[in-house]
Structures are given as structure tokens and as C-alpha cells.
Motif scaffolding. Sequence first.
Motif, short mmCIF file in Angstrom:
data_model
loop_
_atom_site.label_atom_id
_atom_site.label_comp_id
_atom_site.label_asym_id
_atom_site.label_seq_id
_atom_site.Cartn_x
_atom_site.Cartn_y
_atom_site.Cartn_z
N VAL A 63 0.82 -1.23 0.00
CA VAL A 63 0.00 0.00 0.00
C VAL A 63 0.84 1.27 0.00
O VAL A 63 0.30 2.37 -0.09
N VAL A 96 -4.73 -0.52 6.24
CA VAL A 96 -5.36 0.68 5.65
C VAL A 96 -5.50 1.76 6.71
O VAL A 96 -5.19 2.94 6.47
N VAL A 104 -11.18 2.33 -0.29
CA VAL A 104 -11.14 0.88 -0.44
C VAL A 104 -12.39 0.44 -1.18
O VAL A 104 -13.51 0.85 -0.83
#
Length: 346
Positions: A63, A96, A104
Motif C-alpha cells: 500500500v 489501511v 477501499v
Amino acid sequence: MRVLVLGATGYVGSRLVPHLLEHGHDVVAASSSEPRPDRFGWDERVHAIRCDVTDPAAVLAAVDGVDAVVYLVHSLDRSDFSDRDRVGAETVAAVVRESGVRRVVYLSGLVPDVPETDLSAHISSRLEVERILLGSTDEAVALRAGVVIGAGSTSFEIIRQVATLFLVQPVPTWMRSSVQPVAVSDVLRAIDDALAEDGPRGAVDVGGPDVVAYPDLMQVVGGEAGLSRLRVPAPVAPTGLVGLATALATTAPFHTVTALIESLHHDMVCRPGHTWQPRSGGPLVGVEEAVRRALTPLYAGPEGALPSDPAWARGNPLLDVLPLPAAGRTAARLALHRVRTLLPGA
């Protein structure tokens, strides 16, 4: 945007990666196996990586620098899919929150309007993962889709193989439930909208313009293939037996088939007032047109087959040219698949 696609080598992912590139996004394509960009025809614009979603360190590295995550990971080909999918969702949700990724998008499944205790294990797992990921950020969205139509789609391929193989098709009375199929082209459009700054949030249903019963969907597939088939009611047909028979009669992974069959007891249709409407306007692809595209050899759109589709979903070049009836060709393909699974290293 820079978009991380988790599960990029699956059916929807393999169509989504080039779609995102065409729309100007940077793409990080992640899969649980070693990346093979050449298998999918990806060029240097795609950053292909290996990422096990149950590994926090791998997810954190994946990420890094991304603006959005598209989560396409499902483990239906395993008997313990619920546990693995839960751990994967919890891992990604935690990363996240820690990394500050704002958006998302999860491709979930349609949830029938019944008590949660009546849901199949497959749908219960999708709903559990959905709730975990929706809790990761305020800008998360779960796109709930049912049968996705396109060559290589697991649910479509199962329907196609059953509709082709059997000249007489027993239909359990409990399989008269309604379904709202959606073309994979429209799934890609829905993901586009979910990635947009002012796109939908929360749980949104995604379906095509047509609602049909499962036997009628099989009839559409047979009709578009030019096949005449007889469907007869089967009043006594336990779900487990139907799942086993379907798994044995198709080349799809065993656990995937049995899990999907369990979900056929309830209507799988979109909720009024909670259904995705394309931001760009334009009509949704109807079921007959979507099936026609999927059955058209060398069709160049998302519904067409790709060389990267799993071997069980692809035709056999030799069998395809033999002068066999459709049922005979499907039976020969199934027999060949069974032999291959018995061979060491196959």
C-alpha cells in the motif's frame, strides 16, 4: 490515482488492470503467487508484486504510496475459505487504517433478503469481509454483485458447462430463485465510479437490467449457443447432492462449485434504493447481449476469453476443431480435465 489491485490475477482483476490503465490510473497488481506479467500481457506500466493478504508486512509494503485499494481476494477454492478470507480482510483493514489509505473498494456478493442465519457459508463470508473492510475507512465501498457474465467467470462457466453437457437437465424446485446477472463490463464501470471522489460509499448492489430464474439463465446460455435442451423439475434434490453432481460434471474447482450451489436457495437480486446507477449514464448490458459476447470466439471486450484465464475455464484447441456435438465436446473436455488432475505434477 495510484491503485493497488489485490487479487489482480483473478477473473475480474485480469480485466480490471488494463481497464484502469486505459482510464489513466497507475496500477500496482498484486497476487498471492509470484507475479508473471507476461502471462497477462501487462507492460511496464503495471507494477506487479507478490502479496499475501494475510501477511501484514507484505500488505504494508504493497500500500506504500497508493491512493486506493481494490480488494478482489476470495478463497472459495479452499475448504477453509471463511477463515482465510476473514484473516485477509482483517489484515488489510488494519494496514489501511495505519497507512491512511482513503479509498477501499471491495467486490462483494449480493445478499438475499433473509435472516443472516439462513445465509449460505459463501454469502456469510462475503458479508463478514464486507463489514470488516467497510470499517477500515469512511470512504470504503462494497459492490455487491451476483452472477458475473463473461468467458472465464467461475459462475458463468459453471452455468455454461451444465447447460452444454446435459441434453436433459434436472432442475431442483428450490433452484427457481431469481438472479440478477451483471456483465463484467458493468462491474468494471461500477469500480470506476467507486474510485471517484464523489462516488458511492457503503454497500451498493450491482446488477444488470434483467432479473431471471436460474433455469431461464441456463436457457439463455443454451439458446445463444444454438443448443436445444430439455429441463425437467426435480422435486427431491438435496443441496449437497446437487453440489456434488455439479462439481463432478464441470471442470471448476470442487469447493468453489459446492459453495456456490449452496447459495441458490434464495433470490439474488438488487435492493431497491441501494442499486448502483452508472455516473456516465448509458444503458447496462442485458443478459442476452452479455452471454452473446461471452460465447463469441475471439471477442475483444472484457466478456471475451483471455489466454490468462485458468486452464479449467478455457477450451481445448484440439477438441474445438473435432466434428463433435456440443455435449460430446464438453464431455471429452471434462474427461481430459479429470485425467490431467490425476497425473503427477498436473
